[in-house]
Design a protein around this motif. Sequence first.
Motif, PDB file in Angstrom:
ATOM      1  N   PRO A 208     -10.213 -17.671  -4.229  1.00  0.00           N
ATOM      2  CA  PRO A 208      -9.962 -18.820  -5.097  1.00  0.00           C
ATOM      3  C   PRO A 208     -11.257 -19.422  -5.612  1.00  0.00           C
ATOM      4  CG  PRO A 208      -9.668 -19.423  -2.802  1.00  0.00           C
ATOM      5  CD  PRO A 208      -9.921 -17.953  -2.821  1.00  0.00           C
ATOM      6  N   ASP A 209     -11.125 -20.162  -6.688  1.00  0.00           N
ATOM      7  CA  ASP A 209     -12.235 -20.941  -7.220  1.00  0.00           C
ATOM      8  C   ASP A 209     -12.607 -21.973  -6.156  1.00  0.00           C
ATOM      9  OD1 ASP A 209     -13.851 -22.820  -8.490  1.00  0.00           O
ATOM     10  OD2 ASP A 209     -12.708 -22.762 -10.351  1.00  0.00           O
ATOM     11  N   PRO A 210     -13.838 -21.958  -5.652  1.00  0.00           N
ATOM     12  CA  PRO A 210     -14.198 -22.885  -4.574  1.00  0.00           C
ATOM     13  C   PRO A 210     -14.185 -24.357  -5.000  1.00  0.00           C
ATOM     14  CG  PRO A 210     -16.133 -21.709  -5.339  1.00  0.00           C
ATOM     15  CD  PRO A 210     -14.948 -21.109  -6.043  1.00  0.00           C
ATOM     16  N   ALA A 211     -14.215 -24.621  -6.290  1.00  0.00           N
ATOM     17  CA  ALA A 211     -14.250 -26.000  -6.774  1.00  0.00           C
ATOM     18  C   ALA A 211     -12.859 -26.574  -7.038  1.00  0.00           C
ATOM     19  CB  ALA A 211     -15.069 -26.066  -8.063  1.00  0.00           C
ATOM     20  N   GLU A 212     -11.814 -25.773  -6.826  1.00  0.00           N
ATOM     21  CA  GLU A 212     -10.456 -26.215  -7.117  1.00  0.00           C
ATOM     22  C   GLU A 212      -9.558 -26.066  -5.901  1.00  0.00           C
ATOM     23  OE1 GLU A 212      -8.568 -24.706 -10.680  1.00  0.00           O
ATOM     24  OE2 GLU A 212     -10.482 -23.933 -11.361  1.00  0.00           O
ATOM     25  N   ASP A 213      -8.486 -26.832  -5.904  1.00  0.00           N
ATOM     26  CA  ASP A 213      -7.421 -26.620  -4.933  1.00  0.00           C
ATOM     27  C   ASP A 213      -6.535 -25.532  -5.499  1.00  0.00           C
ATOM     28  OD1 ASP A 213      -8.178 -28.565  -3.098  1.00  0.00           O
ATOM     29  OD2 ASP A 213      -7.122 -30.143  -4.184  1.00  0.00           O
ATOM     30  N   ALA A 214      -6.555 -24.365  -4.891  1.00  0.00           N
ATOM     31  CA  ALA A 214      -5.786 -23.236  -5.385  1.00  0.00           C
ATOM     32  C   ALA A 214      -4.506 -23.074  -4.582  1.00  0.00           C
ATOM     33  CB  ALA A 214      -6.623 -21.964  -5.303  1.00  0.00           C
ATOM     34  N   GLU A 215      -3.503 -22.526  -5.253  1.00  0.00           N
ATOM     35  CA  GLU A 215      -2.221 -22.248  -4.609  1.00  0.00           C
ATOM     36  C   GLU A 215      -2.404 -21.272  -3.447  1.00  0.00           C
ATOM     37  OE1 GLU A 215       1.647 -19.849  -6.162  1.00  0.00           O
ATOM     38  OE2 GLU A 215       0.850 -21.372  -7.511  1.00  0.00           O
ATOM     39  N   ILE A 216      -3.181 -20.226  -3.693  1.00  0.00           N
ATOM     40  CA  ILE A 216      -3.538 -19.273  -2.644  1.00  0.00           C
ATOM     41  C   ILE A 216      -4.938 -19.666  -2.208  1.00  0.00           C
ATOM     42  CG2 ILE A 216      -3.947 -16.861  -2.061  1.00  0.00           C
ATOM     43  CD1 ILE A 216      -2.088 -16.106  -4.398  1.00  0.00           C
ATOM     44  N   GLY A 217      -5.055 -20.272  -1.048  1.00  0.00           N
ATOM     45  CA  GLY A 217      -6.329 -20.806  -0.617  1.00  0.00           C
ATOM     46  C   GLY A 217      -7.140 -19.878   0.252  1.00  0.00           C
ATOM     47  N   ALA A 218      -6.722 -18.627   0.359  1.00  0.00           N
ATOM     48  CA  ALA A 218      -7.407 -17.715   1.260  1.00  0.00           C
ATOM     49  C   ALA A 218      -7.959 -16.513   0.503  1.00  0.00           C
ATOM     50  CB  ALA A 218      -6.448 -17.234   2.333  1.00  0.00           C
ATOM     51  N   TYR A 219      -8.897 -15.859   1.109  1.00  0.00           N
ATOM     52  CA  TYR A 219      -9.491 -14.638   0.598  1.00  0.00           C
ATOM     53  C   TYR A 219      -8.478 -13.508   0.756  1.00  0.00           C
ATOM     54  CZ  TYR A 219     -13.012 -10.929   0.275  1.00  0.00           C
ATOM     55  OH  TYR A 219     -13.747  -9.837  -0.087  1.00  0.00           O
ATOM     56  N   ILE A 220      -8.320 -12.681  -0.264  1.00  0.00           N
ATOM     57  CA  ILE A 220      -7.405 -11.554  -0.226  1.00  0.00           C
ATOM     58  C   ILE A 220      -8.228 -10.283  -0.387  1.00  0.00           C
ATOM     59  CG2 ILE A 220      -5.474 -10.402  -1.377  1.00  0.00           C
ATOM     60  CD1 ILE A 220      -4.775 -13.215  -2.551  1.00  0.00           C
ATOM     61  N   ALA A 221      -8.012  -9.341   0.500  1.00  0.00           N
ATOM     62  CA  ALA A 221      -8.699  -8.060   0.392  1.00  0.00           C
ATOM     63  C   ALA A 221      -7.731  -6.953   0.773  1.00  0.00           C
ATOM     64  CB  ALA A 221      -9.920  -8.023   1.313  1.00  0.00           C
ATOM     65  N   TYR A 222      -7.804  -5.855   0.031  1.00  0.00           N
ATOM     66  CA  TYR A 222      -7.008  -4.689   0.402  1.00  0.00           C
ATOM     67  C   TYR A 222      -7.646  -3.441  -0.193  1.00  0.00           C
ATOM     68  CZ  TYR A 222      -4.693  -4.893  -4.234  1.00  0.00           C
ATOM     69  OH  TYR A 222      -4.415  -4.924  -5.576  1.00  0.00           O
ATOM     70  N   GLY A 223      -7.304  -2.314   0.373  1.00  0.00           N
ATOM     71  CA  GLY A 223      -7.845  -1.060  -0.116  1.00  0.00           C
ATOM     72  C   GLY A 223      -6.991   0.103   0.315  1.00  0.00           C
ATOM     73  N   GLY A 224      -7.201   1.204  -0.356  1.00  0.00           N
ATOM     74  CA  GLY A 224      -6.459   2.427  -0.058  1.00  0.00           C
ATOM     75  C   GLY A 224      -6.681   3.427  -1.180  1.00  0.00           C
ATOM     76  N   THR A 225      -5.681   4.244  -1.421  1.00  0.00           N
ATOM     77  CA  THR A 225      -5.771   5.206  -2.504  1.00  0.00           C
ATOM     78  C   THR A 225      -5.006   4.674  -3.713  1.00  0.00           C
ATOM     79  OG1 THR A 225      -3.835   6.402  -1.703  1.00  0.00           O
ATOM     80  CG2 THR A 225      -5.999   7.170  -0.938  1.00  0.00           C
ATOM     81  N   PHE A 226      -5.267   5.287  -4.859  1.00  0.00           N
ATOM     82  CA  PHE A 226      -4.517   4.900  -6.051  1.00  0.00           C
ATOM     83  C   PHE A 226      -4.111   6.145  -6.815  1.00  0.00           C
ATOM     84  CE2 PHE A 226      -8.660   5.438  -7.962  1.00  0.00           C
ATOM     85  CZ  PHE A 226      -8.415   5.828  -9.267  1.00  0.00           C
ATOM     86  N   HIS A 227      -3.025   5.996  -7.560  1.00  0.00           N
ATOM     87  CA  HIS A 227      -2.495   7.077  -8.383  1.00  0.00           C
ATOM     88  C   HIS A 227      -2.139   6.486  -9.737  1.00  0.00           C
ATOM     89  CE1 HIS A 227      -2.315   9.584  -4.807  1.00  0.00           C
ATOM     90  NE2 HIS A 227      -1.885   8.503  -4.204  1.00  0.00           N
ATOM     91  N   LEU A 228      -2.709   7.062 -10.764  1.00  0.00           N
ATOM     92  CA  LEU A 228      -2.491   6.581 -12.126  1.00  0.00           C
ATOM     93  C   LEU A 228      -1.433   7.447 -12.797  1.00  0.00           C
ATOM     94  CD1 LEU A 228      -4.180   4.314 -13.487  1.00  0.00           C
ATOM     95  CD2 LEU A 228      -5.448   6.104 -14.637  1.00  0.00           C
ATOM     96  N   ASP A 229      -0.481   6.818 -13.467  1.00  0.00           N
ATOM     97  CA  ASP A 229       0.499   7.515 -14.287  1.00  0.00           C
ATOM     98  C   ASP A 229       0.285   7.013 -15.712  1.00  0.00           C
ATOM     99  OD1 ASP A 229       2.710   8.431 -15.716  1.00  0.00           O
ATOM    100  OD2 ASP A 229       4.100   8.123 -14.047  1.00  0.00           O
ATOM    101  N   ALA A 230      -0.567   7.717 -16.464  1.00  0.00           N
ATOM    102  CA  ALA A 230      -0.931   7.280 -17.807  1.00  0.00           C
ATOM    103  C   ALA A 230       0.287   7.240 -18.724  1.00  0.00           C
ATOM    104  CB  ALA A 230      -2.014   8.185 -18.383  1.00  0.00           C
ATOM    105  N   ALA A 231       1.199   8.190 -18.572  1.00  0.00           N
ATOM    106  CA  ALA A 231       2.389   8.229 -19.432  1.00  0.00           C
ATOM    107  C   ALA A 231       3.254   6.985 -19.239  1.00  0.00           C
ATOM    108  CB  ALA A 231       3.198   9.494 -19.160  1.00  0.00           C
ATOM    109  N   ALA A 232       3.376   6.523 -17.999  1.00  0.00           N
ATOM    110  CA  ALA A 232       4.184   5.331 -17.700  1.00  0.00           C
ATOM    111  C   ALA A 232       3.374   4.050 -17.827  1.00  0.00           C
ATOM    112  CB  ALA A 232       4.765   5.436 -16.289  1.00  0.00           C
TER     113      ALA A 232
END
Length: 137
Positions: free
Chosen positions: A52-76
Amino acid sequence: MSPDNSAIHGGWRLKSFVARDDAGNTRHPLGRHPRGLILYTADGWMSAQLAPDPAEDAEIGAYIAYGGTFHLDAAAGTVRHDVVMATMPDLLARPQLRHYVIDGDILTLSASMDGETGRTHSTLVWRRDAAGSARPS
């Protein structure tokens, strides 16, 4: 990954995160100036961090992190994030499917989710971050 998928490879810095409900109400879950970085590698891995923006009260007040693999479907016009590590357990429950559009150095990811109060349509806009310019913008 095919060469056609290379347009998404690299680092992208978060510019905006807007959520709209079916009634047309708009929210900024991480504030009006969120921080974030998403990386897509040529060998099929991805990682995202959002804060979140540190200068604002944000709805989501926590740090979010995630990772893994990704698959792109350009046609879709979709990218699927198969999350293997996350600060939010809900992200591990099933693949995270996003619609994507790349327009020059702008990547737009969007998704719709059903919740207790109805359907929410989220749009995150990212700008490509050139190598060596990894400073907050």
